[in-house]
Every structure is written in structure tokens, then in C-alpha cells.
Design an enzyme around this catalytic site. Sequence first.
Site, short mmCIF file in Angstrom:
data_model
loop_
_atom_site.label_atom_id
_atom_site.label_comp_id
_atom_site.label_asym_id
_atom_site.label_seq_id
_atom_site.Cartn_x
_atom_site.Cartn_y
_atom_site.Cartn_z
N LYS A 105 4.05 -6.87 4.16
CA LYS A 105 3.79 -5.50 3.73
C LYS A 105 3.42 -4.70 4.97
CE LYS A 105 0.32 -3.65 3.10
NZ LYS A 105 -0.57 -2.76 3.92
N THR B 278 0.87 -1.19 0.00
CA THR B 278 0.00 0.00 0.00
C THR B 278 0.91 1.24 0.00
OG1 THR B 278 -0.25 -0.23 2.39
CG2 THR B 278 -2.02 -1.12 1.01
N ASN C 182 0.89 11.06 6.68
CA ASN C 182 -0.31 10.75 7.45
C ASN C 182 -1.31 11.88 7.50
OD1 ASN C 182 -0.13 7.98 8.56
ND2 ASN C 182 1.90 8.75 9.09
N GLU D 53 6.89 4.81 7.50
CA GLU D 53 6.47 6.05 6.86
C GLU D 53 7.42 7.19 7.20
OE1 GLU D 53 2.70 5.84 8.52
OE2 GLU D 53 1.90 4.58 6.91
N THR E 132 -1.70 -1.60 6.99
CA THR E 132 -1.81 -2.69 7.93
C THR E 132 -0.54 -3.47 7.75
OG1 THR E 132 -3.95 -3.59 8.60
CG2 THR E 132 -2.70 -4.92 7.07
N THR F 204 -6.05 13.30 0.98
CA THR F 204 -6.37 14.46 0.15
C THR F 204 -5.84 14.27 -1.26
OG1 THR F 204 -4.37 15.56 0.91
CG2 THR F 204 -6.42 16.02 2.08
#
Lengths: 408, 408
Positions: free
Chosen positions: A181, A155, A403, A279, A192, A408
Amino acid sequence: MAVNLTAPTADALLPVAGIKLATASAGIKKPGRQDVVLMELAEGSETAAVYTRNAFCAAPVILARQNQKQAASRYLLINSGNANAGTGESGMQAAKQCCQVVADLTGVDASAVLPFSTGVIGQPLPVEKITAVLPEAKDKLSENNWLQAAQAIMTTDTVAKARSMQLELGGKTVTITGMSKGSGMIRPDMATMLAYITTDAAVSHAVLTTMLHKAMNQSFNRITVDGDTSTNDACVLVATGKADNKLIDSITSEEGERLLSVLTDICRYLAQAVVRDGEGATKFISINVKQGQSQEECRMAAYAIAHSPLVKTALFASDPNWGRILAAVGRSGIDNLDVSTVSIHIGDVCIVDKGQPASDYTEQKGQSVMDEAEIDITVSLGRGQAEDSVWTCDFSYDYVKINAEYRT
Amino acid sequence: MAVNLTAPTADALLPVAGIKLATASAGIKKPGRQDVVLMELAEGSETAAVYTRNAFCAAPVILARQNQKQAASRYLLINSGNANAGTGESGMQAAKQCCQVVADLTGVDASAVLPFSTGVIGQPLPVEKITAVLPEAKDKLSENNWLQAAQAIMTTDTVAKARSMQLELGGKTVTITGMSKGSGMIRPDMATMLAYITTDAAVSHAVLTTMLHKAMNQSFNRITVDGDTSTNDACVLVATGKADNKLIDSITSEEGERLLSVLTDICRYLAQAVVRDGEGATKFISINVKQGQSQEECRMAAYAIAHSPLVKTALFASDPNWGRILAAVGRSGIDNLDVSTVSIHIGDVCIVDKGQPASDYTEQKGQSVMDEAEIDITVSLGRGQAEDSVWTCDFSYDYVKINAEYRT
């Protein structure tokens, strides 16, 4: 941006006898992207699984848990782009429909299919898009599609995560190949942590389950990006038995121990890969707390450091701000912590020596270890023999950006 | 950048009979800045205090705790710019020297002086700079220096935090004036949460101590910016008895309850001010969890939401990403949480209704409440009568910037 992590080549991922995979493009979130994985487990395979402990778990998690109790699992159906979480009763029906279509195509009972979803939360699963590509997926099933599968389950991941290892058990070559992942421990809107590890070894169900828990505790249960856990997390371990080794029915047998050791190495690689691809991560941090009275108190201290936004932002800035590490240990909740026995190292630089600022510490020494992309933090509690480790990453502008701006 | 927070005017801060303050500029971190506060408590004052529970507490915290046990407190000495934390035995000597100089100047015993420090961790306290300005501070002691004092204790704070209220007790006017500082719950390199609340009411020591704990539990113990606690946190409550009211020696007396109520209001204002001025804060978030089996489980759920970086970044982005709130409740550790009784509101918009996505929820409704600068999140657990609230702020680029770049 991932820290010292590159995708495996297709050649590096070894087929596992009894496991076939296929990917397909259902256009769940982005047209044209491979976003569905079908995995076939040979008849007679043993399956163990661990699911999220989040009370708000997603429909596929509830259904996978149920199905696994009812029948030997024969197919895993994974989609990215939609988590089918927070979708209520209709989400459960959607998961069931997908499993039923796999069952109809393959001639197994629907309870032999385990569903997994990862992606946006709270949006209806596009069942028809997914089921429409399942015939194609079934036709494409092959032992050689590991890299495509690892890519299809991504993802916000920036690098596909998969690994193979082999060992000899009683003269037979046994293969383990797994993929994972995840790039935050939770992304309930988009991600997740999912992991699938398979082996052709013959292992009893009880031993396989124990091995999964033991390996998890040295890997996926020791990583954190942001302290959150997801509605969809799952880790599945499959043993097909096709390697023709003598059945491993004892965890303490020589074969059992060797298989667990390699399995743990694979899980640790796959778990650390999630952190390395965390991230916005720019650093990979290993935190080891030792000399504790119990493993639990070591873990508490390690997580207090790993979850401190102040420590994580200092790591991002390569700032040897050892006061923040010290303060995190101090507030970690260890009973009757006597700071006069606590020492803290960053890399090989001592910053706190038995509760006092290390006399030979210099800002320059601290800076040199903080400038590295991989940083080891070691805390010695000086009150026992237990130890534990966790792995995490730093906290960067990009974490906030990813995050804050994702939807958006 | 503070959210709906402005500094009080000097006129709004009422003198408290028996309390005198002075500030001075010792040049601890920045030349010319007022960075020392001396506060004189009239003879006969009662003092209650709560200190950080961090095992690595700073030298002044250790000394203040000791001194408070030995003698009635007569002077508080506060410095900003240096936390005197992580400084070992020499830090303790430094704190003692400062107290001794106050004692010598004022003719009290050194144990009647409580020291407080906030600022950079791990650097020697510049004792001589501080003690050099103490004679000047003593000469300037006045009942009217509250605003200057509130400004002098600031570190990364952007707004001075102080408030006064009055009430009548048995025909006498009683005044409460307090000040606080802090803009993260912890900044072991540069900040801390400090609060000083004073009243001229006559209150017994036992009742004052109970009042402080009760008021703290409705205020400073219910705020979080980043989940960290500091090496230097302290909250002090002083009652000088100069208002000439009848001594309050029962917490359940009518006067006791009224005084506690106003005291709690002041503490809540000062605590919320810390959150409103949270590092990088752009939103003020109230989280109320109700219908729990115990206040503790309500608090667990509230903090799980308040500490989730994913929730906090979504709040920063005004993203009605309710899945993250739901996931935080789900992982908060409440025993046997049945999600089918859980409902969640943001403002007056229902997002989860008894475990299911609210049927009338629209992204537009969610967006309208998330666009506000003050956001209320309400979780109804549907399993009891208990409730609890915490206040927090969002997580912005500026949080990372402030904390990553502070020392550079």
C-alpha cells in the site's frame, strides 16, 4: 485515476501455506471500514524486514525492530487510519498494548508480534477500538483473505495492490503472494509505504535477508512519487518453509537465484503499483540512466529527473519540454560531467545527441511520445558501463489538491 | 500574486556613477516588449561574477565566463525571451555575434562584452533582431534607466525587482543599486535567475570577488522555489570606483565590512524578492535550523523542509500539518540524529519539544500561525552551535498550472 493498474481478483491471489490472514473493522478513522489486519505466520517461519530510515520513525517501527531481534515473529498486526507516529512515549505504550493483546489471545510472547500502523500522524492510537476486534480477527484467520487484507491496509490508495506467482523448486511448487500500500512515498499524515511478501519456500534466515535487500533494490528502493520518505515505511518478507522444498541456504544456488528472480518480479510489480497509484498520477514514468561510471551516479541523475517538479509538471501536461530533462541531468551532481558525451531519449525519440540538440528532433515527434500514459526516459552518460533505473509519476493539480486539502 | 512585494518606483533606484543602462525592443518573443538591456561599465570598473553550476550551461554562460577571464568587462548585454541554451555550437556563434556587434559599436574588444540570455530553451537566438536594436540602445545609455532595465529582464516574473542603498565610506557617499529576475530557481524553458548589482565604490578585484561570494551565501544561495537550478543562472557584481573613496583592498577593514553588510542586505532583498514572486507563491517561508554540529547539516535539514512537496502543499493550504515538517527533518540525512534533542517551532508555536509532541500544542495555535502570509519555521537540533537559513515559498495549484501550461 491509477495508471494502467487494476485490483487483482480474489482468485488471482494464491494462498501461501503457513500464512493466515484476517481483517476486522475497528472504526479507527471511518466507521465500518475494515482497518485492522492480523496475519499469522506458522511456527518455524523466517522473517526479514526493512524499516524506514527516517530519524523520526513511528512507535510501531521502533517496537517492530526491537521485537524482531528478540523472538521469531509469529503475528503481524497492521492498522490503517492512524500512524501512531509523533505520539511520543504514550504511542510506544499503545503499540505494546496491542501486541500484548495479540500475545494473550494466541499464547505467544508479545515480542513475537510485529506492529505496523499507517494513517494520520500525531493522534493517539485508539488502542481499545483495535484490541476489541482482535478476538474476532483471530477467529477469522484463513489462508484465503489476501484481497480483503490488501484492501484493509489502503489509505489514500485508490486500487488494492497484491500479486501471486508460483515456481517449481526441486519438484515442489512454491508460491509467493504479496501485498503493498502507499500512494505517495510519504504521507506522514495519512499514509506510508507498507509491503508484505510471503512464500512457503524453505529459506534460511541469512539468505532471506539478502533476498529482501536485493529485491528491494530493484523495486521499492527505486520508486519515488514526491521524494519524501515516511515515518512508518516497512517491508516484510516471510518464508514459512511449508512447501517442503530443500532448504535454500545459498543465494547463488540455482534455486536461490530462481526464487530471487520471481520474488524481485513480485516486488517490482508491487512497487510500481504504488507509483501507478501515486497521488494524482496520470502518467507512469520509467527513467533509465546508463553508461555511467558507477551505479550511484546513474541513480543520482535518475532521481534528479524524477524529483524535478518542472519535469513532473511538464510530463503531466504531455509537454515535450526536453530542456527541463537536460537541465535536471546537468545539475544532478555528477563529477566532471562532460555534456558532449550525453544523449537523452524520450521513448525512441532522441532529444539530445552527444550534448547537442538532436538534428532530426521535431516537436511533433516529442509530442507523440509524451502523449502516452507510460513514458520511458533514457539518459546515456557515455562515460562507463553502469546503469540504474527509477520509476515515478507526473505531478498534477490533483497532487496539490490531495496534499493541500487532505485534512480539511 | 507576489507575497508582500511591490515594484520600486523609478525615483527609488539611485544612479550609480559609472554605470549606464538602456533598453530596447527586439521583439524576441513578444512584439513591442522591451527585451534587450545594454549596460555600460565605466573604464576601470572591477567585475566579479558567479555562474550556474549546471553542466548543461547555456552558450552565453560559457562565453561570459571566457570573456571575463580575457579582458576587463565594459558592457553587459542581456536579453529576455530566449535563453540561447541547448542550442549547441550555433548558439555559441550567436552569442559571439551579439558581443561583436556591441564591440564594433563601442570600440571595445568583443571579450569586454558579457552576454546573458533568459527565456525559452532550445530555440535559435534571433541574432539579427537583437543586433538591429543595439545602435538605438547605445544611443539611449543613461544612468537613470534602472527600472526599465529591471522590467526588461523579466520573464514569468510578475513584479520588477530592484533596490538601491547608500552608505558613507570615509566621508564619501557610496551607492549600491541592483536588480534581479527569476520566479522559479529554474525555468529552463523560460526563465532563470539573473542578478546585477553595481556600486560606485572603489574595491579591489580580490575583495569584490570575496564580497560577492559572501553576499551570495547569505542570499541567492539560500533561496529555493522548486529545488532546480538553471542552465543560465548568473550573478554579477560591478564596482566602478567613481565614488572616489579610498580603495577597499581588505575584506576585514572597517569600510570593507560595512560595504559588505549593505551589499548583503541588497542581495538578500533581491533574492527574497525572487521567492516572493515564486511561481504560484502565496506564502513566504523562512526556515532556520540552529544548534547543529555544522552549518552544512543545518542547511541539509533546511533544504529537506524547503523542498518537500508535502510541506509546501500543506503551507499552501495553511494546514498546520507539523508531521510533514518533522518527517522532512527526520529524513534529511543528518548523521546520528537523536530526535530526543530536536525541537520545532512554527512562528512562536512549539510543535515538537525535544522529540515529543509539544504538550501545550493545539491545532488552533498551529492554525493561527499558518494563516499568515509570512511563516517562520525554526528547527533546534540541540547538538551544536551552528545554524543556517533558507527561504522558500509554498506549492500551489498555480505552480502546476504555470509549469504545466507554459508552452501551450
